[in-house]
Design a protein around this motif. Structure first.
Motif, PDB file in Angstrom:
ATOM      1  N   GLU A   1      50.680  40.819  31.976  1.00  0.00           N
ATOM      2  CA  GLU A   1      49.442  40.061  32.109  1.00  0.00           C
ATOM      3  C   GLU A   1      49.636  38.827  32.977  1.00  0.00           C
ATOM      4  N   THR A   2      50.866  38.551  33.401  1.00  0.00           N
ATOM      5  CA  THR A   2      51.153  37.419  34.277  1.00  0.00           C
ATOM      6  C   THR A   2      51.824  37.942  35.550  1.00  0.00           C
ATOM      7  N   PRO A   3      51.796  37.163  36.632  1.00  0.00           N
ATOM      8  CA  PRO A   3      52.454  37.609  37.873  1.00  0.00           C
ATOM      9  C   PRO A   3      53.957  37.408  37.859  1.00  0.00           C
ATOM     10  N   PHE A   4      54.476  36.729  36.840  1.00  0.00           N
ATOM     11  CA  PHE A   4      55.898  36.411  36.818  1.00  0.00           C
ATOM     12  C   PHE A   4      56.735  37.644  36.490  1.00  0.00           C
ATOM     13  N   GLY A   5      57.916  37.709  37.110  1.00  0.00           N
ATOM     14  CA  GLY A   5      58.794  38.846  36.904  1.00  0.00           C
ATOM     15  C   GLY A   5      58.224  40.118  37.499  1.00  0.00           C
ATOM     16  N   ALA A   6      57.363  39.974  38.504  1.00  0.00           N
ATOM     17  CA  ALA A   6      56.654  41.133  39.056  1.00  0.00           C
ATOM     18  C   ALA A   6      56.656  41.097  40.579  1.00  0.00           C
ATOM     19  N   ILE A   7      56.359  42.251  41.155  1.00  0.00           N
ATOM     20  CA  ILE A   7      56.052  42.354  42.580  1.00  0.00           C
ATOM     21  C   ILE A   7      54.565  42.667  42.678  1.00  0.00           C
ATOM     22  N   LEU A   8      53.847  41.809  43.375  1.00  0.00           N
ATOM     23  CA  LEU A   8      52.406  41.958  43.517  1.00  0.00           C
ATOM     24  C   LEU A   8      52.077  42.736  44.780  1.00  0.00           C
ATOM     25  N   ARG A   9      50.917  43.382  44.787  1.00  0.00           N
ATOM     26  CA  ARG A   9      50.425  44.048  45.995  1.00  0.00           C
ATOM     27  C   ARG A   9      48.994  43.609  46.220  1.00  0.00           C
ATOM     28  N   ILE A  10      48.745  43.004  47.383  1.00  0.00           N
ATOM     29  CA  ILE A  10      47.401  42.515  47.704  1.00  0.00           C
ATOM     30  C   ILE A  10      47.026  42.935  49.127  1.00  0.00           C
ATOM     31  N   ASP A  11      45.741  42.869  49.410  1.00  0.00           N
ATOM     32  CA  ASP A  11      45.217  43.175  50.746  1.00  0.00           C
ATOM     33  C   ASP A  11      44.795  41.871  51.389  1.00  0.00           C
ATOM     34  N   PRO A  12      45.571  41.354  52.356  1.00  0.00           N
ATOM     35  CA  PRO A  12      45.231  40.051  52.953  1.00  0.00           C
ATOM     36  C   PRO A  12      43.972  40.093  53.820  1.00  0.00           C
ATOM     37  N   ASN A  13      43.467  41.288  54.105  1.00  0.00           N
ATOM     38  CA  ASN A  13      42.293  41.406  54.970  1.00  0.00           C
ATOM     39  C   ASN A  13      41.004  41.620  54.189  1.00  0.00           C
ATOM     40  N   ALA A  14      41.082  41.627  52.862  1.00  0.00           N
ATOM     41  CA  ALA A  14      39.887  41.810  52.030  1.00  0.00           C
ATOM     42  C   ALA A  14      39.637  40.529  51.232  1.00  0.00           C
ATOM     43  N   ARG A  15      38.587  40.509  50.431  1.00  0.00           N
ATOM     44  CA  ARG A  15      38.202  39.275  49.740  1.00  0.00           C
ATOM     45  C   ARG A  15      37.681  39.526  48.324  1.00  0.00           C
ATOM     46  N   ASN A  16      38.112  40.578  47.669  1.00  0.00           N
ATOM     47  CA  ASN A  16      37.551  40.869  46.353  1.00  0.00           C
ATOM     48  C   ASN A  16      38.345  40.272  45.203  1.00  0.00           C
ATOM     49  N   SER A  17      39.316  39.381  45.484  1.00  0.00           N
ATOM     50  CA  SER A  17      40.069  38.718  44.424  1.00  0.00           C
ATOM     51  C   SER A  17      39.201  37.650  43.774  1.00  0.00           C
ATOM     52  N   GLU A  18      39.683  37.146  42.643  1.00  0.00           N
ATOM     53  CA  GLU A  18      38.906  36.138  41.924  1.00  0.00           C
ATOM     54  C   GLU A  18      38.720  34.872  42.744  1.00  0.00           C
ATOM     55  N   ASN A  19      39.736  34.502  43.556  1.00  0.00           N
ATOM     56  CA  ASN A  19      39.589  33.294  44.377  1.00  0.00           C
ATOM     57  C   ASN A  19      38.950  33.569  45.732  1.00  0.00           C
ATOM     58  N   GLY A  20      38.677  34.832  46.034  1.00  0.00           N
ATOM     59  CA  GLY A  20      37.995  35.185  47.275  1.00  0.00           C
ATOM     60  C   GLY A  20      38.834  35.079  48.525  1.00  0.00           C
ATOM     61  N   GLN A  21      40.166  34.988  48.390  1.00  0.00           N
ATOM     62  CA  GLN A  21      41.032  34.793  49.552  1.00  0.00           C
ATOM     63  C   GLN A  21      41.843  36.032  49.923  1.00  0.00           C
ATOM     64  N   TYR A  22      41.824  37.055  49.100  1.00  0.00           N
ATOM     65  CA  TYR A  22      42.540  38.295  49.397  1.00  0.00           C
ATOM     66  C   TYR A  22      41.870  39.419  48.643  1.00  0.00           C
ATOM     67  N   GLY A  23      42.337  40.633  48.895  1.00  0.00           N
ATOM     68  CA  GLY A  23      41.780  41.781  48.204  1.00  0.00           C
ATOM     69  C   GLY A  23      42.768  42.368  47.215  1.00  0.00           C
ATOM     70  N   VAL A  24      42.249  43.071  46.213  1.00  0.00           N
ATOM     71  CA  VAL A  24      43.079  43.789  45.243  1.00  0.00           C
ATOM     72  C   VAL A  24      42.879  45.278  45.480  1.00  0.00           C
ATOM     73  N   PRO A  25      43.918  46.000  45.931  1.00  0.00           N
ATOM     74  CA  PRO A  25      43.770  47.437  46.185  1.00  0.00           C
ATOM     75  C   PRO A  25      43.286  48.172  44.930  1.00  0.00           C
ATOM     76  N   LEU A  26      42.370  49.043  45.102  1.00  0.00           N
ATOM     77  CA  LEU A  26      41.757  49.726  43.964  1.00  0.00           C
ATOM     78  C   LEU A  26      42.699  50.704  43.287  1.00  0.00           C
ATOM     79  N   ASP A  27      43.792  51.082  43.952  1.00  0.00           N
ATOM     80  CA  ASP A  27      44.750  51.986  43.311  1.00  0.00           C
ATOM     81  C   ASP A  27      45.963  51.252  42.751  1.00  0.00           C
TER      82      ASP A  27
END
Length: 555
Positions: free
Chosen positions: A324-350
Motif C-alpha cells: 500500500e506504500t511505494p517504499f520497497g517497491a519498483i513503480l511503473r508510471i506513464d510520464p506522458n499521461a495525466r491520470n494520476s492523483e496529482n495529475g502529473q503522470y499516468g498510471v498504466p491500466l495493466d
C-alpha cells in the motif's frame, strides 16, 4: 526478585528484563513455582551452590542455559534482543521445587511477541566455496578522470560515442568515449539536500527518453529538502518531518543534443512528476529507467531507511511487505499521461495492483534498496540488483506483481529483524511466511563483496565471450557475470587492488564501461570513467564496417 531484575537490566540494557518481569526465569507471571530452564539453572547456581549473581551468570553463559533444541547461549539471546529460557512452540521444560517437571510447554502468553521466543540460529557463511574466476579475461583503459563522487552513468539512444557521468553531488557530464572530451550537461546542486552530508542521497537516478534526439526529454531521481512541498506519498506520522523527499522529474533539452560538445546545453525548467517523503537518509533506491517494450518509466523507491525496515515511517510490519506504500517497491508510471492523483503522470491500466489490492503505481515489491536495474535490449528481461543489509547481495529477475521477500527474506534466506541490534539471516523459515515470495536468480555473501553494483546483459562486440551474459559488479572492484549454468562467475580483470566500482554502464555503442574510484587516486571522491575490453592482442584484430555498424573481428 526486583533486585535481580535491576541487576540484570544493568548488565544487559537491551534485554527488556523489566518488561519480562518474573517470566525471565519463571513460568508464572507472579514468579511463583514453575521455573523455566534458564531460571532453574540460575537458581541452582545461586541458591544451592551459593554463587554470587555475576558468577552464576558467567557460568550459565558458558553452558547451555536453555536446555532447548535451539542450543542458544543466554548471552547470544540477549544480543539478539530476546529472552533466555523460552523457545518458540511447545518444546519448553518447566521445573518445580517439588522436583516435578512439565515437558513440551508453550511460552507464557503474557510475554510480548518481541521477547517470547528464542531466535532462529543465524547463518554465518551461507555460500562455500566462494565465487570462482572464469576463463573470460578483460583489460581496461581510462577515458576520463577527475569526477567528484561519480554515482551512476547513462546513455542516450543515437549518441553512440557518448556516456553521461552522473555525480552524486548533482552534476552531470557528457563524455565523448573516443576522445575523452567532456562537457557540463546538467547542474542541480541547488535543488539537493545539504552537500555536506549526502550519505546515500543526492542525484541518484537518470534516464534518457528513447526519442531524446527528437524531443530532448530526460528524467532524474534526486533527494531534496521537504520544505513546504506536499508529498504525493508519505508514511510519516502526523507532526514528524521526513528526512527529505525523493523527487522524480522530467526535463527537456532545447539545444541540439548532437552539439553537446560544441555549445552549452540549454535545458527547459523541469516538471516534477512525483514527490515521496523519505523517513531516513539511507535506502532511497534511486534506479530509474524506461522499458523499451512498453515505453513506461520505472522508478525504484527503497524501503525508507534505517535498519531491518523498522522504526518511524515503516509501519508495524515494515514497508517491504506493505504494497500500500511505494517504499520497497519498483513503480511503473506513464510520464506522458495525466491520470494520476496529482495529475502529473499516468498510471498504466495493466499495473498489477490497480484493482485495489495495493498501490496503483507498484509494478513489483519486496525490495530493500534497488539502486540499479536494467532491461535486456534483446529479450526484454528485467534485472534488479538489491543491496542486502546483513549478509546477502542479490540479483532479481523482476516480473509484474512479484514479491521479492524483504524484510521477511534477504536473498533466498529468511531474515529476522532484531530490535536495536542489526537483523540477521537464518535457514529457519517464518511460521507465517507469504507463499508467493520470489527468490533471486543470483546471490552471494560478504565473502565475495560488500555492495552489489547492478549491470546489464552485454550486447557489445569487443568481448565476444561475454555476449548475452548478464554482467554486474561489486563495490569491492570485482566484476561478475551469470554463466551458462546460472552460476555467478568472476571476470579476470586488470583492475588494481583497492579499486572500487560505483557503476557499470552500457554505452551508446553497447560496450561495457565503468565508473570507478581509487584507480588513479586513493580518494573515494575522485573517480574515473573506464572502458572494459578484451585482453586479446589487438594486432590480431581488424575492423569490419557495414552501412550501420563497425565491428571488431579478432582471430
Amino acid at each position: 526478585m526486583g533486585g535481580f531484575l535491576d541487576r540484570w537490566s544493568s548488565r544487559y540494557p537491551e534485554s527488556e528484563a523489566q518488561e519480562a518481569g518474573c517470566q525471565l526465569c519463571h513460568q508464572r507471571e507472579d514468579g511463583g513455582d514453575g521455573w523455566n530452564a534458564y531460571g532453574w539453572r540460575l537458581r541452582t547456581e545461586m541458591s544451592l551452590s551459593g554463587r554470587p549473581f555475576e558468577t552464576a551468570v558467567e557460568i550459565l553463559e558458558g553452558l547451555n542455559p536453555d536446555l532447548d533444541p535451539t542450543d542458544t547461549l543466554s548471552i547470544t539471546e540477549i544480543e539478539l534482543g530476546t529472552q533466555p529460557g523460552w523457545t518458540v512452540g511447545a518444546r519448553n521444560t518447566v521445573f518445580f521445587r517439588s522436583g516435578s517437571i512439565l515437558l513440551m510447554q508453550l511460552p507464557p502468553q503474557e510475554f510480548d511477541s518481541s521477547i517470547d521466543v528464542d531466535p532462529p540460529v543465524p547463518i554465518g557463511n551461507p555460500f562455500s566455496p566462494q565465487i570462482l574466476l572464469g576463463d573470460i579475461k578483460v583489460d581496461h583503459s581510462t577515458i576520463a578522470s577527475g569526477f567528484q563522487k561519480p554515482f551512476i552513468g547513462a546513455r542516450a539512444i543515437g549518441l553512440r560515442n557518448v556516456v553521461f557521468v552522473v555525480e552524486q553531488r548533482g552534476v552531470v557530464w557528457a563524455v565523448n568515449v573516443e576522445s575523452g572530451q567532456r562537457r557540463l550537461f546538467l547542474d542541480v546542486r541547488d535543488n539537493l539536500v545539504s552537500q555536506q552530508d549526502l550519505g546515500e542521497r543526492g542525484l541518484i537516478g537518470m534516464v534518457f527518453a528513447p526519442d531524446f534526439l527528437q524531443t530532448g526529454i530526460f528524467y532524474t531521481h534526486q533527494s531534496e529538502p521537504a520544505g513546504d512541498f506536499v508529498a504525493d506519498f508519505s508514511t510519516m506520522p502526523v507532526g514528524v518531518d521526513p528526512d527529505h523527499q525523493s523527487v522524480v522529474s522530467s526535463w527537456r533539452l532545447i539545444s541540439d543534443p548532437r552539439q553537446l560538445f560544441s555549445q552549452p546545453s540549454s535545458i527547459e525548467s523541469r516538471r516534477v512528476l512525483m514527490r515521496v517523503d523519505q523517513p531516513q537518509s539511507n535506502n532511497n533506491g534511486g534506479a530509474i529507467g524506461i522499458n523499451p517494450a512498453d515505453g513506461y518509466l520505472y522508478v525504484s523507491i527503497g524501503d525508507g531507511g534505517n535498519q531491518d525496515d523498522e522504526e518511524v515511517g515503516h509501519g508495524r510490519d515494515g514497508n517491504g511487505q506493505n504494497n500500500e506504500t511505494p517504499f520497497g517497491a519498483i513503480l511503473r508510471i506513464d510520464p506522458n499521461a495525466r491520470n494520476s492523483e496529482n495529475g502529473q503522470y499516468g498510471v498504466p491500466l495493466d499495473n498489477p495492483f490497480i484493482d485495489g489490492s495495493g498501490l496503483d503505481e507498484i509494478y513489483a515489491h519486496g525490495f530493500r534498496n534497488v539502486r540499479h536495474f536494467s532491461f535486456d535490449s534483446v529479450t526484454g528481461d528485467f534485472y534488479a540488483a538489491d543491496h542486502g543489509q546483513y549478509l546477502i547481495e542479490e540479483i532479481n529477475l523482476v516480473s509484474k506483481g512479484g514479491n521479492y521477500g524483504w524484510n521477511r527474506k534477504e536473498g533466498s534466506f529468511y531474515f529476522y529483524p532484531n530490535g536495536p541490534i542489526q537483523g540477521y539471516v537464518s535457514d529457519e523459515p517464518h511460521s507465517d511466511l507469504p507463499a508467493d515470495l520470489i527468490d533471486p536468480i543470483m546471490e552471494y555473501d560478504r565473502d565475495d563483496g560488500s555492495r552489489v553494483v547492478g549491470g546489464h546483459v552485454y550486447r557489445g562486440s569487443n568481448i565476444s565471450a561475454l555476449y548475452g551474459f548478464y554482467t554486474f559488479a561489486d563495490d569491492n572492484g570485482r566484476i561478475y557475470y551469470q554463466d551458462e549454468d546460472g552460476s555467478v562467475t568472476e571476470l579476470v580483470t586488470t583492475l588494481p587492488t583497492g579499486t572500487r566500482i560505483k557503476y557499470l554502464i552500457q554505452g551508446g555503442d553497447d560496450e561495457l564501461y565503468a565508473l570507478v574510484v581509487g584507480l588513479h587516486s586513493a580518494s573515494a571522491v575522485d573517480g574515473s570513467l573506464i572502458r572494459i575490453g578484451d585482453t586479446r592482442d589487438r594486432d590480431l584484430c581488424f575492423p569490419i564496417k557495414s552501412e550501420r555498424a563497425l565491428a571488431l573481428i579478432c582471430l
